[in-house]
Design a protein around this motif. Structure first.
Motif, PDB file in Angstrom:
ATOM      1  N   GLU A   9      30.971 -17.143  21.747  1.00 21.83           N
ATOM      2  CA  GLU A   9      31.300 -17.893  22.965  1.00 21.83           C
ATOM      3  C   GLU A   9      31.221 -16.960  24.172  1.00 21.83           C
ATOM      4  O   GLU A   9      32.185 -16.278  24.497  1.00 21.83           O
ATOM      5  CB  GLU A   9      32.696 -18.502  22.846  1.00 21.83           C
ATOM      6  CG  GLU A   9      33.136 -19.280  24.057  1.00 21.83           C
ATOM      7  CD  GLU A   9      32.147 -20.345  24.465  1.00 21.83           C
ATOM      8  OE1 GLU A   9      31.448 -20.125  25.475  1.00 21.83           O
ATOM      9  OE2 GLU A   9      32.067 -21.378  23.799  1.00 21.83           O
ATOM     10  N   ARG A  54      39.463 -28.789  32.324  1.00 24.30           N
ATOM     11  CA  ARG A  54      40.252 -28.058  31.321  1.00 24.30           C
ATOM     12  C   ARG A  54      41.019 -29.087  30.488  1.00 24.30           C
ATOM     13  O   ARG A  54      42.217 -29.226  30.590  1.00 24.30           O
ATOM     14  CB  ARG A  54      41.219 -27.100  32.014  1.00 24.30           C
ATOM     15  CG  ARG A  54      40.549 -26.136  32.971  1.00 24.30           C
ATOM     16  CD  ARG A  54      40.471 -24.800  32.386  1.00 24.30           C
ATOM     17  NE  ARG A  54      40.088 -23.621  33.065  1.00 24.30           N
ATOM     18  CZ  ARG A  54      39.487 -23.395  34.196  1.00 24.30           C
ATOM     19  NH1 ARG A  54      39.198 -24.371  34.983  1.00 24.30           N
ATOM     20  NH2 ARG A  54      39.160 -22.192  34.588  1.00 24.30           N
ATOM     21  N   ASN A  56      41.761 -29.362  27.380  1.00 31.50           N
ATOM     22  CA  ASN A  56      42.692 -28.992  26.308  1.00 31.50           C
ATOM     23  C   ASN A  56      43.099 -27.532  26.451  1.00 31.50           C
ATOM     24  O   ASN A  56      42.528 -26.776  27.218  1.00 31.50           O
ATOM     25  CB  ASN A  56      42.089 -29.286  24.928  1.00 31.50           C
ATOM     26  CG  ASN A  56      40.821 -28.492  24.679  1.00 31.50           C
ATOM     27  OD1 ASN A  56      40.796 -27.278  24.856  1.00 31.50           O
ATOM     28  ND2 ASN A  56      39.763 -29.173  24.262  1.00 31.50           N
ATOM     29  N   TYR A  58      42.779 -25.025  24.451  1.00 29.39           N
ATOM     30  CA  TYR A  58      41.763 -24.058  24.038  1.00 29.39           C
ATOM     31  C   TYR A  58      40.857 -23.698  25.216  1.00 29.39           C
ATOM     32  O   TYR A  58      40.634 -22.527  25.498  1.00 29.39           O
ATOM     33  CB  TYR A  58      40.944 -24.623  22.874  1.00 29.39           C
ATOM     34  CG  TYR A  58      39.792 -23.742  22.479  1.00 29.39           C
ATOM     35  CD1 TYR A  58      40.002 -22.572  21.757  1.00 29.39           C
ATOM     36  CD2 TYR A  58      38.487 -24.068  22.838  1.00 29.39           C
ATOM     37  CE1 TYR A  58      38.947 -21.753  21.394  1.00 29.39           C
ATOM     38  CE2 TYR A  58      37.429 -23.260  22.490  1.00 29.39           C
ATOM     39  CZ  TYR A  58      37.660 -22.107  21.764  1.00 29.39           C
ATOM     40  OH  TYR A  58      36.614 -21.289  21.423  1.00 29.39           O
ATOM     41  N   GLU A  61      42.712 -21.606  27.933  1.00 34.04           N
ATOM     42  CA  GLU A  61      42.868 -20.192  27.577  1.00 34.04           C
ATOM     43  C   GLU A  61      41.528 -19.461  27.559  1.00 34.04           C
ATOM     44  O   GLU A  61      41.454 -18.290  27.910  1.00 34.04           O
ATOM     45  CB  GLU A  61      43.571 -20.052  26.224  1.00 34.04           C
ATOM     46  CG  GLU A  61      45.034 -20.391  26.290  1.00 34.04           C
ATOM     47  CD  GLU A  61      45.787 -19.537  27.306  1.00 34.04           C
ATOM     48  OE1 GLU A  61      45.657 -18.297  27.291  1.00 34.04           O
ATOM     49  OE2 GLU A  61      46.503 -20.120  28.132  1.00 34.04           O
ATOM     50  N   LEU A  62      40.485 -20.153  27.162  1.00 35.76           N
ATOM     51  CA  LEU A  62      39.147 -19.571  27.105  1.00 35.76           C
ATOM     52  C   LEU A  62      38.661 -19.131  28.482  1.00 35.76           C
ATOM     53  O   LEU A  62      37.979 -18.116  28.614  1.00 35.76           O
ATOM     54  CB  LEU A  62      38.184 -20.621  26.526  1.00 35.76           C
ATOM     55  CG  LEU A  62      36.758 -20.205  26.257  1.00 35.76           C
ATOM     56  CD1 LEU A  62      36.698 -19.372  24.998  1.00 35.76           C
ATOM     57  CD2 LEU A  62      35.897 -21.445  26.093  1.00 35.76           C
TER      58      LEU A  62
END
Length: 91
Positions: A9, A54, A56, A58, A61-62
């Protein structure tokens, strides 16, 4: 570990910060330059995706650029050695 995460990623902001912190710990001029590039890339990715949804936790935080970690890295990069600032903690 950070390089493996980025291979999966490439927009993973915390992985760039982790990579930069590891490089700072390695020491040496070349590692410090690589750390600066990694920090700059984290900031670039965060800016690029600043308006992305954004939906969710995940994704949040990503794409999150932790200001405290960034400042700690900057102090470490500007300082004379590892004691220049508190250690950068992983998330």
């Amino acid at each position: 570990a950070a390089d493996r995460a980025l291979a999966l990623e490439p927009a993973m902001v915390p992985a760039y910060l982790l990579r930069a912190a590891a490089l700072v710990e390695t020491g040496g001029k070349s590692a410090r330059e690589d750390a600066r590039r990694s920090l700059a890339e984290a900031e670039r990715v965060a800016r690029e995706y600043a308006s992305a949804p954004r939906e969710n936790g995940y994704v949040r935080e990503l794409l999150r650029l932790d200001g405290e970690r960034v400042e700690a890295l900057r102090r470490r990069l500007a300082g004379a050695g590892p004691g220049a600032a508190a250690p950068v903690r992983s998330q």
